[in-house]
Design a protein around this motif. Structure first.
Motif, PDB file in Angstrom:
ATOM      1  N   GLU A 114       0.802  -1.220   0.000  1.00 50.42           N
ATOM      2  CA  GLU A 114       0.000   0.000   0.000  1.00 50.42           C
ATOM      3  C   GLU A 114       0.839   1.275   0.000  1.00 50.42           C
ATOM      4  O   GLU A 114       0.286   2.374  -0.016  1.00 50.42           O
ATOM      5  N   ILE A 115       2.158   1.136   0.000  1.00 52.73           N
ATOM      6  CA  ILE A 115       3.057   2.290  -0.018  1.00 52.73           C
ATOM      7  C   ILE A 115       3.842   2.250  -1.323  1.00 52.73           C
ATOM      8  O   ILE A 115       4.681   1.379  -1.528  1.00 52.73           O
ATOM      9  N   PRO A 116       3.572   3.166  -2.250  1.00 48.92           N
ATOM     10  CA  PRO A 116       4.145   3.079  -3.605  1.00 48.92           C
ATOM     11  C   PRO A 116       5.655   2.965  -3.635  1.00 48.92           C
ATOM     12  O   PRO A 116       6.209   2.212  -4.458  1.00 48.92           O
TER      13      PRO A 116
ATOM     14  N   ILE B  14       3.690  -6.141  -5.484  1.00 50.27           N
ATOM     15  CA  ILE B  14       4.870  -6.977  -5.334  1.00 50.27           C
ATOM     16  C   ILE B  14       4.488  -8.251  -4.575  1.00 50.27           C
ATOM     17  O   ILE B  14       3.561  -8.254  -3.770  1.00 50.27           O
ATOM     18  N   ASN B  15       5.184  -9.320  -4.877  1.00 44.79           N
ATOM     19  CA  ASN B  15       5.019 -10.592  -4.187  1.00 44.79           C
ATOM     20  C   ASN B  15       6.028 -10.721  -3.057  1.00 44.79           C
ATOM     21  O   ASN B  15       6.989  -9.948  -2.975  1.00 44.79           O
TER      22      ASN B  15
ATOM     23  N   PRO C 228       0.117 -11.484  -2.988  1.00 44.62           N
ATOM     24  CA  PRO C 228      -0.590 -10.807  -1.902  1.00 44.62           C
ATOM     25  C   PRO C 228      -2.034 -11.278  -1.791  1.00 44.62           C
ATOM     26  O   PRO C 228      -2.619 -11.792  -2.745  1.00 44.62           O
ATOM     27  N   VAL C 229      -2.601 -11.089  -0.619  1.00 40.60           N
ATOM     28  CA  VAL C 229      -3.959 -11.559  -0.344  1.00 40.60           C
ATOM     29  C   VAL C 229      -4.985 -10.864  -1.235  1.00 40.60           C
ATOM     30  O   VAL C 229      -6.071 -11.412  -1.487  1.00 40.60           O
ATOM     31  N   SER C 230      -4.663  -9.686  -1.757  1.00 34.81           N
ATOM     32  CA  SER C 230      -5.583  -8.953  -2.629  1.00 34.81           C
ATOM     33  C   SER C 230      -5.880  -9.686  -3.929  1.00 34.81           C
ATOM     34  O   SER C 230      -6.832  -9.348  -4.637  1.00 34.81           O
ATOM     35  N   GLU C 231      -5.089 -10.698  -4.255  1.00 33.97           N
ATOM     36  CA  GLU C 231      -5.300 -11.474  -5.474  1.00 33.97           C
ATOM     37  C   GLU C 231      -6.330 -12.591  -5.290  1.00 33.97           C
ATOM     38  O   GLU C 231      -6.614 -13.334  -6.227  1.00 33.97           O
ATOM     39  N   PHE C 232      -6.888 -12.698  -4.067  1.00 36.77           N
ATOM     40  CA  PHE C 232      -7.782 -13.819  -3.756  1.00 36.77           C
ATOM     41  C   PHE C 232      -9.135 -13.314  -3.276  1.00 36.77           C
ATOM     42  O   PHE C 232      -9.289 -12.161  -2.888  1.00 36.77           O
TER      43      PHE C 232
ATOM     44  N   LYS D 278       7.372   5.060   8.736  1.00 36.96           N
ATOM     45  CA  LYS D 278       6.239   5.376   9.603  1.00 36.96           C
ATOM     46  C   LYS D 278       4.943   4.815   9.040  1.00 36.96           C
ATOM     47  O   LYS D 278       4.144   4.183   9.752  1.00 36.96           O
ATOM     48  N   LEU D 279       4.715   5.019   7.732  1.00 36.09           N
ATOM     49  CA  LEU D 279       3.501   4.514   7.102  1.00 36.09           C
ATOM     50  C   LEU D 279       3.433   2.996   7.174  1.00 36.09           C
ATOM     51  O   LEU D 279       2.364   2.421   7.450  1.00 36.09           O
ATOM     52  N   PHE D 280       4.553   2.348   6.911  1.00 33.40           N
ATOM     53  CA  PHE D 280       4.559   0.881   6.942  1.00 33.40           C
ATOM     54  C   PHE D 280       4.178   0.361   8.318  1.00 33.40           C
ATOM     55  O   PHE D 280       3.309  -0.523   8.446  1.00 33.40           O
ATOM     56  N   TYR D 281       4.807   0.874   9.357  1.00 34.76           N
ATOM     57  CA  TYR D 281       4.527   0.365  10.695  1.00 34.76           C
ATOM     58  C   TYR D 281       3.103   0.687  11.141  1.00 34.76           C
ATOM     59  O   TYR D 281       2.465  -0.122  11.841  1.00 34.76           O
TER      60      TYR D 281
END
Length: 212
Positions: free
Chosen positions: A63-65, A82-83, A102-106, A195-198
């Motif tokens: 979710e972070i480009p 990305i995988n 990623p889970v978004s593919e399911f 920061k965004l990732f965490y």
């Protein structure tokens, strides 16, 4: 699988990117995040805590480009997704890697969990699922777990001092939390992206039902 994702060329000049002339552009951070809800969810639903933690971290990263930026053919590109590649320990304590979408593919979290479990059961004899020399130009992030150690910080191996592929390692589940180490390239990733990732990782680990 990595060739499935679209890429777009960004309006960025490689020669103007920061920190490319440093000895290394890699830097790391470790933060402990609450994961009790994900642990409880996994046990309640009969799923793997490892799988669901990976799902949370991979979704947060995607979710972070900037974590999807790569340099390819002297151009800065952004992959749509990305995988993950992650090592799986064999009965003799050696490791083999698998690549995971990623889970978004399911369509459901259980469908994704079953897909990962099937990958584990049908792992091949190759140490690497993606050639290390290609990982910096492919849509890949490296994920691994050291479930026996409640570490405060860690370092990661580097294929190259300017390596772009993000590396995430998480440790032992203690008192409702897990340590999560993130290593990334300062060429594209700054404190804001850490920061965004965490923040996103904590949100998904606290609310795993948000994964789908």
């Amino acid at each position: 699988m990595t060739s499935e994702y679209k890429e777009k060329v960004l309006d960025k000049k490689v020669e103007e990117l920061p920190f490319t002339n440093f000895l290394t552009s890699r830097y790391s951070m470790t933060v402990r995040l609450p994961a009790q809800n994900t642990f409880d969810y996994a046990k309640r639903e009969g799923m793997s805590f490892f799988n669901l933690t990976l799902a949370c971290l991979l979704k947060a990263l995607n979710e972070i480009p900037e974590f999807r930026y790569r340099i390819k053919n002297e151009k800065v590109i952004e992959y749509e997704k990305i995988n993950a590649v992650t090592p799986i320990m064999m009965p003799d304590h050696t490791i083999r890697e698998i690549e995971i979408k990623p889970v978004s593919e399911f369509n459901s979290l259980r469908e994704w969990n079953d897909y990962v479990d099937n990958k584990k059961k049908n792992i091949n004899d190759n140490l690497f699922s993606v050639e290390p020399s290609l990982r910096d130009i492919l849509p890949i992030g490296n994920f691994s777990c050291i479930p026996w150690i409640n570490f405060d910080s860690m370092t990661n191996v580097m294929a190259d001092s300017k390596q772009l592929m993000p590396v995430i390692t998480w440790g032992k589940f203690v008192d409702g939390k897990i340590p999560i180490s993130l290593t990334a390239s300062h060429i594209f990733i700054f404190g804001w992206q850490f920061k965004l990732f965490y923040e996103k990782a904590e949100d998904y680990l606290t609310h795993p039902e948000k994964l789908i």
